[in-house]
Design a protein around this motif. Sequence first.
Motif, PDB file in Angstrom:
ATOM      1  N   THR A   1       4.047 -11.968   1.193  1.00  0.00           N
ATOM      2  CA  THR A   1       5.151 -11.681   1.577  1.00  0.00           C
ATOM      3  C   THR A   1       6.441 -11.266   1.057  1.00  0.00           C
ATOM      4  O   THR A   1       7.451 -11.146   1.040  1.00  0.00           O
ATOM      5  CB  THR A   1       5.352 -13.408   3.159  1.00  0.00           C
ATOM      6  N   VAL A   2       5.768 -12.482  -0.194  1.00  0.00           N
ATOM      7  CA  VAL A   2       7.330 -12.629  -1.572  1.00  0.00           C
ATOM      8  C   VAL A   2       7.298 -11.709  -1.864  1.00  0.00           C
ATOM      9  O   VAL A   2       8.154 -10.402  -2.521  1.00  0.00           O
ATOM     10  CB  VAL A   2       6.315 -14.073  -2.138  1.00  0.00           C
ATOM     11  N   GLY A   3       6.117 -11.079  -1.903  1.00  0.00           N
ATOM     12  CA  GLY A   3       5.807  -9.282  -3.395  1.00  0.00           C
ATOM     13  C   GLY A   3       6.488  -9.316  -2.396  1.00  0.00           C
ATOM     14  O   GLY A   3       6.976  -7.419  -3.372  1.00  0.00           O
ATOM     15  N   LEU A   4       6.197  -9.015  -1.358  1.00  0.00           N
ATOM     16  CA  LEU A   4       6.640  -7.468  -0.519  1.00  0.00           C
ATOM     17  C   LEU A   4       8.431  -7.616  -0.556  1.00  0.00           C
ATOM     18  O   LEU A   4       8.939  -5.857  -0.813  1.00  0.00           O
ATOM     19  CB  LEU A   4       6.510  -7.359   0.815  1.00  0.00           C
ATOM     20  N   GLY A   5       8.352  -9.410  -0.363  1.00  0.00           N
ATOM     21  CA  GLY A   5      10.623  -8.614  -0.249  1.00  0.00           C
ATOM     22  C   GLY A   5      11.272  -8.465  -2.265  1.00  0.00           C
ATOM     23  O   GLY A   5      11.752  -7.608  -1.778  1.00  0.00           O
ATOM     24  N   GLN A   6      10.046  -8.608  -2.808  1.00  0.00           N
ATOM     25  CA  GLN A   6      10.600  -7.929  -4.487  1.00  0.00           C
ATOM     26  C   GLN A   6      10.099  -6.275  -4.231  1.00  0.00           C
ATOM     27  O   GLN A   6      11.192  -6.195  -4.632  1.00  0.00           O
ATOM     28  CB  GLN A   6       9.775  -9.370  -5.472  1.00  0.00           C
ATOM     29  N   ALA A   7       9.576  -5.886  -4.006  1.00  0.00           N
ATOM     30  CA  ALA A   7       9.289  -4.667  -3.527  1.00  0.00           C
ATOM     31  C   ALA A   7       9.882  -3.921  -2.913  1.00  0.00           C
ATOM     32  O   ALA A   7      10.377  -2.622  -3.518  1.00  0.00           O
ATOM     33  CB  ALA A   7       7.762  -4.320  -3.101  1.00  0.00           C
ATOM     34  N   MET A   8      10.022  -4.746  -1.682  1.00  0.00           N
ATOM     35  CA  MET A   8      11.254  -3.825  -1.469  1.00  0.00           C
ATOM     36  C   MET A   8      12.445  -3.757  -2.219  1.00  0.00           C
ATOM     37  O   MET A   8      13.819  -2.546  -1.845  1.00  0.00           O
ATOM     38  CB  MET A   8      12.037  -4.745   0.003  1.00  0.00           C
ATOM     39  N   ALA A   9      13.295  -4.438  -2.817  1.00  0.00           N
ATOM     40  CA  ALA A   9      14.490  -4.406  -3.836  1.00  0.00           C
ATOM     41  C   ALA A   9      14.356  -3.705  -4.864  1.00  0.00           C
ATOM     42  O   ALA A   9      14.704  -3.092  -5.433  1.00  0.00           O
ATOM     43  CB  ALA A   9      14.418  -5.846  -4.668  1.00  0.00           C
TER      44      ALA A   9
ATOM     45  N   GLY B   1       6.249  -7.640  -7.802  1.00  0.00           N
ATOM     46  CA  GLY B   1       7.513  -6.133  -6.414  1.00  0.00           C
ATOM     47  C   GLY B   1       6.213  -4.668  -7.347  1.00  0.00           C
ATOM     48  O   GLY B   1       6.538  -4.219  -5.794  1.00  0.00           O
ATOM     49  N   GLU B   2       6.353  -4.808  -8.041  1.00  0.00           N
ATOM     50  CA  GLU B   2       5.545  -3.601  -8.876  1.00  0.00           C
ATOM     51  C   GLU B   2       4.507  -3.267  -8.245  1.00  0.00           C
ATOM     52  O   GLU B   2       4.583  -2.258  -7.736  1.00  0.00           O
ATOM     53  CB  GLU B   2       6.032  -3.634 -10.072  1.00  0.00           C
ATOM     54  N   GLY B   3       4.119  -4.354  -7.756  1.00  0.00           N
ATOM     55  CA  GLY B   3       2.522  -4.114  -7.414  1.00  0.00           C
ATOM     56  C   GLY B   3       2.525  -3.950  -5.622  1.00  0.00           C
ATOM     57  O   GLY B   3       1.625  -3.871  -5.205  1.00  0.00           O
ATOM     58  N   GLY B   4       4.029  -4.041  -5.344  1.00  0.00           N
ATOM     59  CA  GLY B   4       3.939  -4.303  -4.034  1.00  0.00           C
ATOM     60  C   GLY B   4       5.153  -2.974  -3.654  1.00  0.00           C
ATOM     61  O   GLY B   4       5.360  -2.355  -2.250  1.00  0.00           O
ATOM     62  N   ILE B   5       5.413  -1.859  -4.101  1.00  0.00           N
ATOM     63  CA  ILE B   5       5.529  -0.684  -4.040  1.00  0.00           C
ATOM     64  C   ILE B   5       4.752   0.223  -3.058  1.00  0.00           C
ATOM     65  O   ILE B   5       5.393   0.958  -2.033  1.00  0.00           O
ATOM     66  CB  ILE B   5       6.447   0.335  -5.111  1.00  0.00           C
ATOM     67  N   GLU B   6       3.643   0.387  -3.031  1.00  0.00           N
ATOM     68  CA  GLU B   6       3.140   1.191  -2.418  1.00  0.00           C
ATOM     69  C   GLU B   6       3.473   1.176  -0.269  1.00  0.00           C
ATOM     70  O   GLU B   6       3.905   1.342   0.284  1.00  0.00           O
ATOM     71  CB  GLU B   6       1.737   1.613  -3.080  1.00  0.00           C
ATOM     72  N   LEU B   7       3.532  -0.450  -0.581  1.00  0.00           N
ATOM     73  CA  LEU B   7       3.726  -1.052   0.219  1.00  0.00           C
ATOM     74  C   LEU B   7       4.742  -0.826   1.106  1.00  0.00           C
ATOM     75  O   LEU B   7       4.858  -1.029   1.809  1.00  0.00           O
ATOM     76  CB  LEU B   7       2.713  -2.672   0.623  1.00  0.00           C
ATOM     77  N   ALA B   8       5.394  -1.221   0.026  1.00  0.00           N
ATOM     78  CA  ALA B   8       7.665  -1.470   1.211  1.00  0.00           C
ATOM     79  C   ALA B   8       7.668   0.249   1.107  1.00  0.00           C
ATOM     80  O   ALA B   8       8.266   0.230   1.693  1.00  0.00           O
ATOM     81  CB  ALA B   8       8.079  -1.696  -0.510  1.00  0.00           C
ATOM     82  N   ASN B   9       7.240   1.400   0.743  1.00  0.00           N
ATOM     83  CA  ASN B   9       7.367   2.531   0.637  1.00  0.00           C
ATOM     84  C   ASN B   9       6.629   2.986   1.538  1.00  0.00           C
ATOM     85  O   ASN B   9       7.404   3.669   2.807  1.00  0.00           O
ATOM     86  CB  ASN B   9       7.137   3.487  -0.326  1.00  0.00           C
ATOM     87  N   LYS B  10       5.195   2.589   2.291  1.00  0.00           N
ATOM     88  CA  LYS B  10       4.618   2.834   3.676  1.00  0.00           C
ATOM     89  C   LYS B  10       5.645   2.236   5.064  1.00  0.00           C
ATOM     90  O   LYS B  10       5.686   2.541   5.805  1.00  0.00           O
ATOM     91  CB  LYS B  10       3.027   2.601   4.004  1.00  0.00           C
ATOM     92  N   LEU B  11       5.452   1.563   4.601  1.00  0.00           N
ATOM     93  CA  LEU B  11       6.438   0.066   5.875  1.00  0.00           C
ATOM     94  C   LEU B  11       7.354   0.716   6.218  1.00  0.00           C
ATOM     95  O   LEU B  11       8.078   0.429   7.478  1.00  0.00           O
ATOM     96  CB  LEU B  11       6.570  -1.471   4.897  1.00  0.00           C
ATOM     97  N   VAL B  12       8.523   1.468   4.556  1.00  0.00           N
ATOM     98  CA  VAL B  12      10.624   1.715   4.795  1.00  0.00           C
ATOM     99  C   VAL B  12      10.212   2.567   6.563  1.00  0.00           C
ATOM    100  O   VAL B  12      10.600   3.328   6.791  1.00  0.00           O
ATOM    101  CB  VAL B  12      10.458   2.031   3.966  1.00  0.00           C
TER     102      VAL B  12
END
Length: 556
Positions: free
Chosen positions: A75-83, A413-424
């Motif tokens: 949850t925290v990492g995804l929030g950082q990745a979205m930023a 956050g860098e480690g969650g960029i794939e997840l953030a992009n796919k979520l958006v």
Amino acid sequence: MLTDIKIAQGCKMLDITKIAEKMGIEEDDLELYGKYKAKLSDKLWDKVKTNKDGKLILVTAINPTPAGEGKTTTTVGLGQAMAKIGKNASIALREPSLGPVMGIKGGAAGGGYSQVVPMEDINLHFTGDMHAIAAANNLLSAAIDNHLHQGNSLNIDSRQIIWKRCMDMNDRALRSIIVGLGGKINGFPREDGFNITVASEVMAILCLSSDITDLKNRLGRIIIGYNYSGAPVTAKDLKADGAMALLLKDAIKPNLVQTLEGTPAIMHGGPFANIAHGCNSITATKLALKLSDYVITEAGFGADLGAEKFFDIKCRFAGFKPDAAVLVATIRALKYNGGVSKENLKTENIDALSKGFSNAKKHIENLRMFGIPVIVAINHFDTDTEREIQLVKDKCNALGVEVAFSDVFLKGGEGGIELANKLVKLLDSTASFFAPIYDINLPVKDKVQVIVSRIYGGNNVIYTAAAEKAIAKIEEMGLDKLPVCMAKTQYSLSDNASMLGCPKDFDVTVKEVRISAGAGFIVVLTGDIMTMPGLPKTPAAEKIDIQEDGTIIGLF
């Protein structure tokens, strides 16, 4: 790798006023608790209530295992990745309890390079919310025993008092006690006990209240026990509701903190995810939705408990319509569900992984029942092999569900960029048609049956004589048209912790049914739910210390 606390202590935090600026919050709307923590004022809601709501994303998980899934870290990492991908996002989390912090489970502020800070404060006293909840709870307990001592004009039957005292610490010796010993001056002896603070109904009420008036009304509806005629006696009958609300006047205000990378985080409330609904407060989530384009929140335990209650209780009360769900899993946890022992989870096992994926598949199906688009987040470990990774991808593709591998523990956050992009992309391309899975006006047993058959995959529900009697009493009081809050083991979709994966052809036994009239739900217990945990043989507290210069050590 550095410990969580070392990573947190090495973080250069921003002044909390700077974090507030990111959300468009002025300093006048902050009640500062030092440089890095603040409460959000009552006036803020009136300023932002006409803002358009952002998108609400729930982070949930497969059934928890000893291997750990990393739901809060994700949850925290995804929030950082979205930023990092340029999105205006915030996270909304629960507050940790001191009991698990000093016991065995740990805190609730994430881990590695995806943490909420100041980590030490958050995991200890934070802004005092837990203590305020305990004070309100125990004021009511004191009022009950004082009323008995002063003549008992309400004719309270001391054998039918169901309200317990509470404290925010694991202390098994206080589960069942006798109060009032020592002679006439100390009151009437009777059986009593303690819950841990997060299991108090006051906690659930705080998290489900929309404002101070709603809070006071809900506190007044708390049933503390019954009189000699069998009629319920409430906190309002004892005239305790006003003072209880006063003790909670600051605790009802959400707390603003930040992640290691400066993403805004609203942390507020922390009810148990089995005896209560396991989500942060409605007020915190509402504010976050008005202040961010994307709000990432979580619910306790696996999706069969936390997500179901988030949808059927919290969203129903608040009118939320979530836009997507992220289902967190790990390859090692899926192998555990496939029958691999904890000691052998680092070894490749394609057969066990294939078998254990049935647990994730059932949770995906369940989330889709609520009309929610789903993405699977695999919390990546260095023991995951290429063949195992490919198998998970293939199985997700076969279900038509997107999957992303997340490395936010090690990379932030860098480690969650794939997840953030796919979520958006999922949010932009797939609409949510959210709806709770049962009609609130159904009979109690029908609501329970819907959850057992559709969410757990079970067959029949068996009720003990005590449970049958309790349901009849709830119907007699006219409180049966409330949502049900299922209390069961978190380790299995069934009510048997040893039944891993996706069990079939099982019945569920309801041992007890309670009414949380103030919170506004019916608690259905399918096993022995521990509301006052005990400390392990070697508590985490033994490793926690403070040095001469004030540096805290051993806190994870």
